[in-house]
Design a protein around this motif. Structure first.
Motif, PDB file in Angstrom:
ATOM      1  N   ILE A  73     -29.743  40.508 -25.848  1.00  0.00           N
ATOM      2  CA  ILE A  73     -29.685  39.076 -26.170  1.00  0.00           C
ATOM      3  C   ILE A  73     -29.374  38.290 -24.888  1.00  0.00           C
ATOM      4  O   ILE A  73     -30.000  37.252 -24.606  1.00  0.00           O
ATOM      5  N   SER A  74     -28.433  38.805 -24.100  1.00  0.00           N
ATOM      6  CA  SER A  74     -28.093  38.136 -22.833  1.00  0.00           C
ATOM      7  C   SER A  74     -29.306  38.110 -21.906  1.00  0.00           C
ATOM      8  O   SER A  74     -29.567  37.103 -21.232  1.00  0.00           O
ATOM      9  N   LEU A  75     -30.038  39.228 -21.880  1.00  0.00           N
ATOM     10  CA  LEU A  75     -31.247  39.288 -21.056  1.00  0.00           C
ATOM     11  C   LEU A  75     -32.260  38.241 -21.511  1.00  0.00           C
ATOM     12  O   LEU A  75     -32.846  37.526 -20.696  1.00  0.00           O
ATOM     13  N   ALA A  76     -32.434  38.143 -22.834  1.00  0.00           N
ATOM     14  CA  ALA A  76     -33.393  37.168 -23.381  1.00  0.00           C
ATOM     15  C   ALA A  76     -32.958  35.741 -23.036  1.00  0.00           C
ATOM     16  O   ALA A  76     -33.797  34.903 -22.689  1.00  0.00           O
ATOM     17  N   ILE A  77     -31.655  35.487 -23.115  1.00  0.00           N
ATOM     18  CA  ILE A  77     -31.154  34.151 -22.759  1.00  0.00           C
ATOM     19  C   ILE A  77     -31.418  33.883 -21.275  1.00  0.00           C
ATOM     20  O   ILE A  77     -31.896  32.822 -20.902  1.00  0.00           O
ATOM     21  N   GLY A  78     -31.124  34.915 -20.448  1.00  0.00           N
ATOM     22  CA  GLY A  78     -31.345  34.781 -19.011  1.00  0.00           C
ATOM     23  C   GLY A  78     -32.814  34.544 -18.684  1.00  0.00           C
ATOM     24  O   GLY A  78     -33.137  33.809 -17.755  1.00  0.00           O
ATOM     25  N   ARG A  79     -33.695  35.162 -19.475  1.00  0.00           N
ATOM     26  CA  ARG A  79     -35.145  34.987 -19.238  1.00  0.00           C
ATOM     27  C   ARG A  79     -35.649  33.677 -19.832  1.00  0.00           C
ATOM     28  O   ARG A  79     -36.840  33.380 -19.758  1.00  0.00           O
ATOM     29  N   LYS A  80     -34.740  32.921 -20.460  1.00  0.00           N
ATOM     30  CA  LYS A  80     -35.085  31.621 -21.054  1.00  0.00           C
ATOM     31  C   LYS A  80     -36.265  31.732 -22.036  1.00  0.00           C
ATOM     32  O   LYS A  80     -37.232  30.965 -21.977  1.00  0.00           O
ATOM     33  N   VAL A  81     -36.164  32.714 -22.932  1.00  0.00           N
ATOM     34  CA  VAL A  81     -37.227  32.871 -23.933  1.00  0.00           C
ATOM     35  C   VAL A  81     -37.207  31.681 -24.886  1.00  0.00           C
ATOM     36  O   VAL A  81     -36.197  30.979 -25.011  1.00  0.00           O
ATOM     37  N   GLN A  82     -38.327  31.467 -25.560  1.00  0.00           N
ATOM     38  CA  GLN A  82     -38.427  30.333 -26.490  1.00  0.00           C
ATOM     39  C   GLN A  82     -37.708  30.621 -27.807  1.00  0.00           C
ATOM     40  O   GLN A  82     -37.252  29.709 -28.485  1.00  0.00           O
ATOM     41  N   GLY A  83     -37.653  31.897 -28.145  1.00  0.00           N
ATOM     42  CA  GLY A  83     -37.003  32.272 -29.396  1.00  0.00           C
ATOM     43  C   GLY A  83     -36.866  33.775 -29.481  1.00  0.00           C
ATOM     44  O   GLY A  83     -37.469  34.518 -28.693  1.00  0.00           O
ATOM     45  N   ILE A  84     -36.049  34.211 -30.438  1.00  0.00           N
ATOM     46  CA  ILE A  84     -35.823  35.653 -30.602  1.00  0.00           C
ATOM     47  C   ILE A  84     -36.096  36.044 -32.053  1.00  0.00           C
ATOM     48  O   ILE A  84     -35.645  35.367 -32.985  1.00  0.00           O
ATOM     49  N   VAL A  85     -36.848  37.121 -32.210  1.00  0.00           N
ATOM     50  CA  VAL A  85     -37.016  37.742 -33.541  1.00  0.00           C
ATOM     51  C   VAL A  85     -36.177  39.004 -33.512  1.00  0.00           C
ATOM     52  O   VAL A  85     -36.402  39.882 -32.671  1.00  0.00           O
ATOM     53  N   LEU A  86     -35.206  39.084 -34.390  1.00  0.00           N
ATOM     54  CA  LEU A  86     -34.228  40.171 -34.305  1.00  0.00           C
ATOM     55  C   LEU A  86     -34.071  40.916 -35.623  1.00  0.00           C
ATOM     56  O   LEU A  86     -33.785  40.318 -36.658  1.00  0.00           O
ATOM     57  N   ASP A  87     -34.255  42.229 -35.579  1.00  0.00           N
ATOM     58  CA  ASP A  87     -33.796  43.108 -36.663  1.00  0.00           C
ATOM     59  C   ASP A  87     -32.488  43.675 -36.130  1.00  0.00           C
ATOM     60  O   ASP A  87     -32.501  44.542 -35.249  1.00  0.00           O
ATOM     61  N   ASN A  88     -31.377  43.184 -36.631  1.00  0.00           N
ATOM     62  CA  ASN A  88     -30.110  43.400 -35.928  1.00  0.00           C
ATOM     63  C   ASN A  88     -29.537  44.814 -36.067  1.00  0.00           C
ATOM     64  O   ASN A  88     -29.890  45.574 -36.975  1.00  0.00           O
ATOM     65  N   ALA A  89     -28.624  45.114 -35.157  1.00  0.00           N
ATOM     66  CA  ALA A  89     -28.040  46.455 -35.069  1.00  0.00           C
ATOM     67  C   ALA A  89     -26.948  46.687 -36.108  1.00  0.00           C
ATOM     68  O   ALA A  89     -26.681  47.826 -36.489  1.00  0.00           O
ATOM     69  N   ASP A  90     -26.315  45.619 -36.548  1.00  0.00           N
ATOM     70  CA  ASP A  90     -25.225  45.744 -37.517  1.00  0.00           C
ATOM     71  C   ASP A  90     -24.973  44.355 -38.088  1.00  0.00           C
ATOM     72  O   ASP A  90     -24.732  43.404 -37.337  1.00  0.00           O
ATOM     73  N   SER A  91     -25.024  44.243 -39.414  1.00  0.00           N
ATOM     74  CA  SER A  91     -24.984  42.925 -40.047  1.00  0.00           C
ATOM     75  C   SER A  91     -23.759  42.123 -39.606  1.00  0.00           C
ATOM     76  O   SER A  91     -23.876  40.979 -39.173  1.00  0.00           O
ATOM     77  N   GLN A  92     -22.591  42.715 -39.721  1.00  0.00           N
ATOM     78  CA  GLN A  92     -21.349  41.990 -39.432  1.00  0.00           C
ATOM     79  C   GLN A  92     -21.180  41.748 -37.934  1.00  0.00           C
ATOM     80  O   GLN A  92     -20.898  40.627 -37.498  1.00  0.00           O
ATOM     81  N   ALA A  93     -21.406  42.804 -37.156  1.00  0.00           N
ATOM     82  CA  ALA A  93     -21.125  42.728 -35.729  1.00  0.00           C
ATOM     83  C   ALA A  93     -22.167  41.916 -34.961  1.00  0.00           C
ATOM     84  O   ALA A  93     -21.976  41.643 -33.772  1.00  0.00           O
ATOM     85  N   SER A  94     -23.262  41.532 -35.618  1.00  0.00           N
ATOM     86  CA  SER A  94     -24.315  40.813 -34.910  1.00  0.00           C
ATOM     87  C   SER A  94     -24.155  39.300 -34.978  1.00  0.00           C
ATOM     88  O   SER A  94     -24.897  38.570 -34.314  1.00  0.00           O
ATOM     89  N   VAL A  95     -23.212  38.835 -35.772  1.00  0.00           N
ATOM     90  CA  VAL A  95     -23.038  37.386 -35.933  1.00  0.00           C
ATOM     91  C   VAL A  95     -22.787  36.732 -34.577  1.00  0.00           C
ATOM     92  O   VAL A  95     -23.400  35.713 -34.232  1.00  0.00           O
ATOM     93  N   ALA A  96     -21.908  37.335 -33.770  1.00  0.00           N
ATOM     94  CA  ALA A  96     -21.545  36.747 -32.475  1.00  0.00           C
ATOM     95  C   ALA A  96     -22.758  36.688 -31.546  1.00  0.00           C
ATOM     96  O   ALA A  96     -22.949  35.693 -30.828  1.00  0.00           O
ATOM     97  N   ALA A  97     -23.585  37.740 -31.579  1.00  0.00           N
ATOM     98  CA  ALA A  97     -24.754  37.772 -30.692  1.00  0.00           C
ATOM     99  C   ALA A  97     -25.747  36.674 -31.070  1.00  0.00           C
ATOM    100  O   ALA A  97     -26.324  36.007 -30.203  1.00  0.00           O
ATOM    101  N   VAL A  98     -25.931  36.482 -32.380  1.00  0.00           N
ATOM    102  CA  VAL A  98     -26.860  35.433 -32.842  1.00  0.00           C
ATOM    103  C   VAL A  98     -26.293  34.065 -32.468  1.00  0.00           C
ATOM    104  O   VAL A  98     -27.018  33.168 -32.023  1.00  0.00           O
ATOM    105  N   GLN A  99     -24.988  33.918 -32.623  1.00  0.00           N
ATOM    106  CA  GLN A  99     -24.334  32.655 -32.279  1.00  0.00           C
ATOM    107  C   GLN A  99     -24.479  32.371 -30.772  1.00  0.00           C
ATOM    108  O   GLN A  99     -24.710  31.230 -30.366  1.00  0.00           O
ATOM    109  N   GLN A 100     -24.365  33.439 -29.973  1.00  0.00           N
ATOM    110  CA  GLN A 100     -24.486  33.294 -28.521  1.00  0.00           C
ATOM    111  C   GLN A 100     -25.859  32.717 -28.146  1.00  0.00           C
ATOM    112  O   GLN A 100     -25.963  31.814 -27.322  1.00  0.00           O
ATOM    113  N   ALA A 101     -26.898  33.255 -28.802  1.00  0.00           N
ATOM    114  CA  ALA A 101     -28.247  32.754 -28.529  1.00  0.00           C
ATOM    115  C   ALA A 101     -28.387  31.308 -29.001  1.00  0.00           C
ATOM    116  O   ALA A 101     -28.949  30.459 -28.298  1.00  0.00           O
ATOM    117  N   LYS A 102     -27.840  31.037 -30.169  1.00  0.00           N
ATOM    118  CA  LYS A 102     -27.928  29.670 -30.707  1.00  0.00           C
ATOM    119  C   LYS A 102     -27.236  28.683 -29.766  1.00  0.00           C
ATOM    120  O   LYS A 102     -27.756  27.595 -29.489  1.00  0.00           O
TER     121      LYS A 102
END
Lengths: 310, 205
Positions: A73-102
């Motif tokens: 996710i950090s790499l995608a943010i660094g690459r300034k992607v337009q958006g992310i399609v994510l099948d997440n690694a763990d429902s609960q633990a992925s909230v922070a990563a999605v929030q980071q991108a948002k």
């Protein structure tokens, strides 16, 4: 001369595609393991749709590793992607990563696995796992004559979707008092583990007549163990609907499965993402479910790469 | 000395605001029961059954109208109900006829009905004690998945509704040859062309 024209046409075509891709930017597609036919199909569905809409793609596999997912996710943010399609690694633990991108201004479309929080992802597209589990369990009970000893091999109990499927199995089966569960083990969603566990289940409980499995690879592992043991009297069902499951159903080794619309779901996720990127808004529901399609010998041939051909 | 008294008073006040809870209460506080789930059986009797009975269309007429519409999606919008795209279309129906057979050997017991008006074809009515599917939940024009946002809870909601229906259906004592009238729901993804399976909410002699 003819060769030159063709070459020039190809170069021109590539240039147009490349200019279009540069213009629309990149969509990052993050899924679990690309070795698994389901995840591979959803990555393919998302990638094809993104390319058809003029995006370039960055396809990565996190292998259900939350840390690696965070780095991606950090790499995608660094690459300034337009958006992310994510099948997440763990429902609960992925909230922070999605929030980071948002927070970085990058919309995230979740596919397959939901997170337990609203308003962070742009949209959460998932399969109706409960319906899938209930439908295949109904067929399982019917085939077993509503009685007998059975084993349950779950797909991966760290995955909410697998927990939901298991609960839906029991929601149906537990209403039949003569259906006796003799073992319930987590096969971690993969074929080899499914086979290994099934080998030992057959040693400990040779009188079982049914195996209900949380996903396709585990079901195929169970089928392999049963074949090796020369057992043809055990009903096996699963969920996913890969081409391998289709073939096993047509061969009579697997009784039924539910085909999840992996490509359709991923493709729709990219369409929604593109609409948001182009217009800056998405007016639909945040949580959208897709139905699974029950597959048995009567309709298995209509399955191709997680698409159901009418 | 004064500070010690103040500390003691504060400690007493702090303790008096605590409440000792039982294990059961603690579990309920940690995961409160969804109010829709808690009220599912009452909702079945007060809302779902009346909605199905009052909205029931005669089966033969309904099937003719669906066929006449040509486009099934259009027929669904006009004559049925689909809460979400991933669900089949739900139709509230009434059908009367003669009982041809009753299967009570399966826990998903069913009766076979010969409708007394032409055009309705073969009809099966679920009797339970296991009702397959979620037709009663998904045909209800009230709550839907968005009111739960949890597939397991939503599944439990359907199970409780089905259990309430089964409790009512247990009173049914019909025999082969009886003439009955059934109110219930059937679902379809396309123009029905075979056996219709009705999940009933009321069976009248």
């Amino acid at each position: 001369m003819k060769k030159t024209v063709i070459t020039l046409s190809l170069i021109a075509g590539c240039t147009v595609m490349s200019a279009q891709a540069v213009e629309k930017g990149t969509i990052a597609i993050l899924v679990n393991s690309l070795d698994n036919p389901y995840y591979s199909a959803e990555a393919k569905g998302a990638e094809n749709k993104a390319k058809s809409l003029g995006y370039s793609t960055l396809v990565l596999s996190h292998g259900e590793d939350v840390k690696r997912q965070g780095e991606q996710i950090s790499l995608a943010i660094g690459r300034k992607v337009q958006g992310i399609v994510l099948d997440n690694a763990d429902s609960q633990a992925s909230v922070a990563a999605v929030q980071q991108a948002k927070d970085a201004g990058i919309p995230v479309v979740l596919i397959n696995r939901e997170i337990p929080v609203d308003g962070v992802a742009l949209v959460q597209l998932t399969h109706n796992n409960f319906q899938a589990g209930s439908e295949v369990a109904n067929l399982f009970v019917e085939k077993m004559g509503e009685k007998g000893k059975y084993a349950e091999l779950t797909c991966n109990l760290a995955d909410n979707n697998c927990v939901t499927r298991s609960k839906s199995f029991h929601n149906v089966i537990d209403q039949y008092p003569e259906m006796v569960s003799v073992v319930r083990q987590d096969a971690k969603g993969n074929l080899l583990e499914g086979k290994r566990i099934m080998d030992s289940v057959l040693q400990a409980h040779p009188d079982i007549t049914g195996v209900i499995c949380g996903n396709g690879p585990v079901a195929l592992g169970a089928v392999a163990a049963l074949k090796a043991a020369g057992r043809t009297d055990v009903t096996v069902v699963g969920i996913d609907g890969s081409n391998d499951e289709r073939d096993a159903i047509m061969a009579g080794d697997l009784y039924a499965s539910v085909m999840l619309q992996a490509q359709e779901l991923a493709s729709q996720g990219v369409t929604i993402l593109d609409g948001y990127i182009q217009n800056g808004k998405y007016d639909g529901k945040e949580r959208v479910m897709y139905r699974g399609i029950l597959i048995d010998k009567n309709n298995a041939k209509q399955v191709q790469d997680f698409n159901y051909q009418q | 000395m004064f500070s010690r008294v103040v500390a003691m008073v504060l400690a007493v006040l702090a303790l008096s605001s605590c409440r000792i809870t039982s294990e059961k209460e603690l579990a309920a506080l940690k995961s409160p029961i969804n109010p829709h789930l808690a009220g599912a059986a009452a909702l079945y009797h007060s809302q779902i059954v009346p909605q199905i009975v009052q909205g029931a269309q005669p089966l033969a007429t309904l099937l003719a109208e669906i066929a006449a519409a040509g486009d099934f999606e259009q027929a669904c919008r006009q004559l049925g109900y689909r809460a979400q795209p991933e669900l089949p279309c739900h139709f509230n129906v009434e059908v009367s006829g003669e009982i041809l057979a009753i299967n009570r050997e399966s826990r998903n017991g069913r009766l076979q009905l010969q409708p007394d008006k032409g055009g309705a074809g073969e009809v099966e009515v679920q009797l339970g004690p296991v009702l397959r599917g979620t037709a009663l939940r998904d045909g209800y024009r009230g709550l839907n998945y968005a009111d739960f946002n949890d597939q397991t809870l939503f599944g439990d909601f359907a199970k409780t509704i089905n259990a309430a229906a089964v409790e009512d259906l247990a009173k049914f004592q019909g025999q082969v040859g009886d003439i009955i009238r059934v109110y219930g729901v059937f679902t379809s993804w396309q123009l029905p062309d075979g056996r219709i399976v009705v999940t009933p909410v009321r069976i009248e002699p």
